[in-house]
Write an enzyme that holds these catalytic residues in place. Structure first.
Site, short mmCIF file in Angstrom:
data_model
loop_
_atom_site.label_atom_id
_atom_site.label_comp_id
_atom_site.label_asym_id
_atom_site.label_seq_id
_atom_site.Cartn_x
_atom_site.Cartn_y
_atom_site.Cartn_z
N HIS A 197 40.98 -21.76 31.32
CA HIS A 197 40.88 -20.30 31.36
C HIS A 197 41.79 -19.68 30.30
O HIS A 197 42.90 -20.16 30.04
CB HIS A 197 41.27 -19.77 32.74
CG HIS A 197 40.25 -20.07 33.79
ND1 HIS A 197 40.47 -19.87 35.14
CD2 HIS A 197 38.98 -20.55 33.70
CE1 HIS A 197 39.39 -20.22 35.82
NE2 HIS A 197 38.48 -20.63 34.97
N HIS A 202 45.43 -19.04 30.55
CA HIS A 202 46.28 -20.23 30.63
C HIS A 202 46.32 -21.02 29.32
O HIS A 202 47.22 -21.85 29.13
CB HIS A 202 45.81 -21.15 31.75
CG HIS A 202 45.97 -20.56 33.11
ND1 HIS A 202 47.02 -20.87 33.95
CD2 HIS A 202 45.21 -19.64 33.78
CE1 HIS A 202 46.91 -20.18 35.08
NE2 HIS A 202 45.82 -19.43 34.99
N GLU A 215 50.74 -20.22 41.85
CA GLU A 215 50.06 -18.94 41.64
C GLU A 215 50.00 -18.17 42.95
O GLU A 215 50.06 -18.76 44.05
CB GLU A 215 48.65 -19.18 41.10
CG GLU A 215 47.68 -19.86 42.06
CD GLU A 215 46.36 -19.09 42.20
OE1 GLU A 215 46.41 -17.86 42.39
OE2 GLU A 215 45.30 -19.74 42.14
N HIS A 237 51.83 -15.39 38.62
CA HIS A 237 50.39 -15.08 38.57
C HIS A 237 49.96 -14.25 39.78
O HIS A 237 49.06 -14.62 40.53
CB HIS A 237 49.59 -16.40 38.50
CG HIS A 237 48.21 -16.25 37.92
ND1 HIS A 237 47.17 -15.67 38.61
CD2 HIS A 237 47.71 -16.62 36.73
CE1 HIS A 237 46.08 -15.71 37.87
NE2 HIS A 237 46.37 -16.28 36.72
#
Length: 550
Positions: free
Chosen positions: A72, A75, A196, A408
């Site tokens: 992603h 990231h 996260e 996150h």
């Protein structure tokens, strides 16, 4: 000893994941190197200059390695910039699927920024290719020795230096979906868990309930002649929802077209077919009969189709309507009440998707000259790859770390989850902001040997005469018949230049090479006592005056 955590991204926000952890001995690991989808200024990338604040000559001296959890953009989006523009040339680790799919994501977004937004190029396509050539791919749960002290394991990243050990989760989901299994990790002894916390306060409905709601909304729209826009990144949620819709279209015998917006997703599907071994168990068991990524009802979308009459479903990149083709289609379809925009995942602040999720605006300003009238239906449903609060709590309880750092996530939700972790799980927890450093104390494990007699004292059966159980390593498996709970009393003997040893109290003198002596006290007179000292030395008698004795 302590672990230092510098949060360069995803601190009290979603996006730009980047956490730098410094272990004892100067080992420094960068976990993820992402970009923020909602910013177009310097806030887009982590502030890498902070890595040089302690006097390091360059980034190669400042960082031992970079580990990427997945493909992603929040990231991995800053990785080509860090390696090719900033000049980091050290080891970069990621899984085989991430290495295969990352160039597609990076190049697609680079073209969106440069070709459609007209922004200055941050890195070129050649930079992406050069960056990927530096990558060392890993298998799932493969452990690699970065150097003699530092080891890492993918894909929830387990990193260990000496006795200090941490896990950095990246994005994860504790619930399996149609194309990927649930997150898995072994039980580990950890000083720190960095997790996260995107849905820190949310407990989602069951997957089947969410699927039914999504299909109902889409079917209702196309049955009324409307168009459905699904803004999604080309990898992950797009495949999940295509499998769902393709199966539903087949069962309902629907003839309405489902489109991909570009060849990127078709190319991504090819990689998914090649990487079947990394998908869910259900797909691995059935793909020889039918590959679910061979979509029967999904086809390529041409730009000229935007103004075509009639219903359709369109997957358009990028997700969050942060620019590119999904924004172009949104401008055309948003003014019609018949149409539907369904947002399948989290949208970061600063994107049009986030504005749509925050309420139902009637008008959105793209810039000072561009305005969009929004009359279409807005449907938000979480098919996100992020776990919910229950999943975060379950994983944290399972791993039982000494400390927890939340990244996150949004600050108010993180504060709520912190209180739950501290009150319910009795673990220390914090959620630092970007560019903050947190120091985490670590425990030092001491490896000791145990004598046969000590092990026997802890066992239910007698093992004293079994020479194979002498000097067992106390960190290994206990002999058969031993209790796994309870308290054993002994003496810890630590001698210079020797391995520490735990033994029974009656073994101590012999182990030290000393004789055993006994002192007997016998009352002879109120003012005197006869002392008999027996042992291998001569017996002595003496009278001790002025000694009170009961």
């Amino acid at each position: 000893m302590a672990i230092e955590c510098l949060v360069l991204g995803a601190g009290q926000e979603v996006g730009k994941s980047c956490v730098v952890v410094t272990f004892g001995g100067g080992k420094r690991v960068m976990f993820d190197c992402g970009m923020h989808m909602g910013h177009r200024d310097s806030r887009r990338y982590p502030d890498f200059d902070r890595l040089l604040a302690d006097g390091a000559a360059d980034y190669n001296a400042a960082i031992s390695c970079v580990v990427i959890t997945h493909f992603h953009l929040d990231h991995i989006g800053a990785l080509p910039y860090f390696t090719e523009v900033c000049g980091y040339h050290g080891p970069v680790y990621m899984t085989y699927p991430t290495k295969a799919l990352a160039p597609l994501m990076l190049e697609d977004y680079r073209k969106v920024m440069v070709d459609h937004r007209g922004e200055e190029e941050q890195y070129s396509y050649e930079d992406i290719l050069r960056c990927m050539r530096k990558v060392i791919p890993l298998d799932l749960k493969q452990t690699i020795q970065v150097d003699k002290d530092l080891s890492i394991r993918a894909a929830m990243i387990y990193a260990k230096v000496g006795d200090a050990a941490i896990v950095y989760t990246g994005d994860y989901n504790m619930t399996p979906d149609r194309h990927l299994g649930a997150a898995q990790i072994d039980r580990l002894k950890l000083d720190l868990l960095i997790t996260e916390s995107t849905y820190a306060k949310t407990v989602r409905d069951s997957k089947h309930a969410r699927e039914r709601e999504f299909l109902k909304a889409v079917h209702k729209c196309v049955s009324g002649g409307g168009k459905v826009l699904i803004p999604a990144f080309a990898l992950g949620r797009a495949q999940e929802l295509c499998i769902l819709l393709d199966d539903y279209w087949e069962r309902m015998n629907l003839k309405i077209p489902i489109y991909f917006s570009a060849g990127l997703t078709i190319q991504a599907n090819m990689y998914y077919k090649m990487l079947i071994g990394w998908t869910s168990q259900k797909i691995k068991n059935s793909y020889t009969v039918h590959n679910p990524f061979d979509f029967k009802h999904v086809c390529h979308f041409e730009r000229s189709f935007i103004n075509n009459p009639g219903p359709c479903v369109l997957f358009a990149t990028p997700g969050m309507i942060s620019g590119g083709f999904s924004l172009e289609v949104f401008k055309k379809w948003a003014p019609s009440e018949k149409n539907l925009v369904t947002l399948p995942g989290y949208c970061v602040a600063g994107t049009i998707g986030h504005k749509l999720m925050s309420g139902k605006p009637t008008r959105i300003d793209i810039d000072k000259d561009t305005h969009i009238d929004v009359r279409c239906q807005i449907h938000q449903l979480s098919f996100s790859p992020h776990t919910d609060s229950k999943g975060i709590m379950d994983l944290t309880e399972f791993l039982s770390p000494s400390h927890v750092i939340l990244v996150h996530g949004e600050k108010p939700q993180m504060a709520f989850l912190k209180e739950r972790i501290e009150s319910e799980l009795r673990m220390q927890c914090c959620y630092p902001a970007n560019n903050e450093t947190v120091s985490i104390p670590t425990s030092q494990n001491l490896k000791i040997n145990a004598t046969e007699k000590f092990i026997a004292s802890f066992c239910m059966d007698e093992t004293e005469n079994d020479p194979q159980k002498q000097n067992l390593n106390f960190g290994g498996d206990m002999p058969q018949g031993c209790r796994t709970e309870g308290v054993a009393e002994g003496v810890l003997l630590m001698e210079k230049s020797k391995t520490p040893k735990i033994l029974r109290e009656d073994e101590l003198l012999h182990s030290l090479g000393m004789e055993t002596h006994f002192v007997h006290f016998e009352p002879l007179h109120p003012s005197s006592i006869e002392v008999k000292h027996t042992g291998e030395s001569a017996v002595q008698q003496s009278s001790l005056e002025h000694l009170d004795c009961e």
